[in-house]
Design an enzyme around this catalytic site. Structure first.
Site, PDB file in Angstrom:
ATOM      1  NE  ARG A  20      19.765  -2.359  -4.563  1.00 46.16           N
ATOM      2  CZ  ARG A  20      19.953  -1.909  -3.324  1.00 46.16           C
ATOM      3  NH1 ARG A  20      19.037  -1.136  -2.786  1.00 46.16           N
ATOM      4  NH2 ARG A  20      21.039  -2.217  -2.640  1.00 46.16           N
ATOM      5  CD  GLU A  43      21.400  -6.588   1.872  1.00 46.79           C
ATOM      6  OE1 GLU A  43      21.144  -5.470   1.384  1.00 46.79           O
ATOM      7  OE2 GLU A  43      22.556  -6.972   2.101  1.00 46.79           O
ATOM      8  CE  LYS A 131      26.220  -2.084   1.788  1.00 50.18           C
ATOM      9  NZ  LYS A 131      24.775  -1.917   1.606  1.00 50.18           N
ATOM     10  N   GLY A 160      29.312  -3.537  -6.249  1.00 43.61           N
ATOM     11  CA  GLY A 160      30.233  -3.661  -7.367  1.00 43.61           C
ATOM     12  C   GLY A 160      31.200  -4.823  -7.274  1.00 43.61           C
ATOM     13  N   GLY A 180      24.995  -8.888  -5.506  1.00 38.15           N
ATOM     14  CA  GLY A 180      23.644  -8.898  -6.037  1.00 38.15           C
ATOM     15  C   GLY A 180      23.583  -9.285  -7.491  1.00 38.15           C
TER      16      GLY A 180
END
Length: 209
Positions: A20, A43, A131, A160, A180
């Protein structure tokens, strides 16, 4: 690959990366850092400006990698992501149209859910995996309790998840974790060290039969 083969490939390492970023160039750099560190699947969240540019560039430059699109909110975004080269789709919520669109083109879809009711609805709508989002709101013991009632649940905790608690999620029955910033913060060298450490820990983790 068939859809079920893509699911196995994306979850085979028990983790996939999430990017992101502020723009496509940063997204490509972050994704390549994780791929170079040893991850097979990454992703790109569609909240990244011009995210589909990054998906298309990664799909072209890294044909052996599994590049997916995240934060896919509707059918139009799902179709656009597939056309850009996404090989799996991830959503923070349950939209049956996203699942239908992905499946129409042979792409697996992992919609988000946060309760047993939402989980069962996702499975009824044909989710390839669910998810669990945000994972930080629950615990591995919660997942273990849910799977006692819904043992067919292919869960992917996301949001998280850290390097330290990822093995606990796998031991509780998750098929993979989405991660991430826990992997990417600190640059490419730090990402490589974290990914190497994480893959070793996940390989040692065992989920209940």
């Amino acid at each position: 690959m068939y859809r079920w083969e893509l699911v196995q490939a994306v979850t085979g390492q028990r983790v996939f990366g999430i990017v992101r970023s502020a723009g496509p160039q940063e997204a490509v750099a972050a994704a390549e850092a994780m791929l170079d560190a040893g991850l097979n699947a990454v992703e790109v969240a569609l909240t990244t400006p011009r995210a589909l540019t990054a998906v298309a560039r990664l799909a072209e430059q890294r044909p052996d990698a599994l590049i997916g699109a995240g934060t896919v909110l509707d059918e139009a975004a799902a179709r656009a992501a597939v056309e850009a080269g996404a090989r799996f789709l991830v959503s923070p919520h349950l939209n049956p149209g996203v699942i239908r669109t992905g499946h129409r083109y042979g792409v697996p879809v992992f919609p988000g859910a946060a309760t047993p009711t939402e989980i069962v609805r996702a499975l009824e709508e044909g989710a390839d995996a669910v998810k669990l989002f945000p994972a930080s709101a629950v615990t591995p013991s919660w997942l273990q309790a849910v799977r006692a009632a819904i043992p067919q649940l292919p869960a992917i905790p996301t949001g998280g998840v850290t390097i330290d608690d990822a093995p606990g999620w796998i031991a509780a029955g998750a098929i993979a974790c989405g991660m991430g910033s826990a992997l990417t913060s600190g640059g490419a060298q730090a990402a490589e060290r974290r990914v190497t450490t994480l893959l070793t820990r996940l390989a040692q983790a065992s989920s209940p039969a």
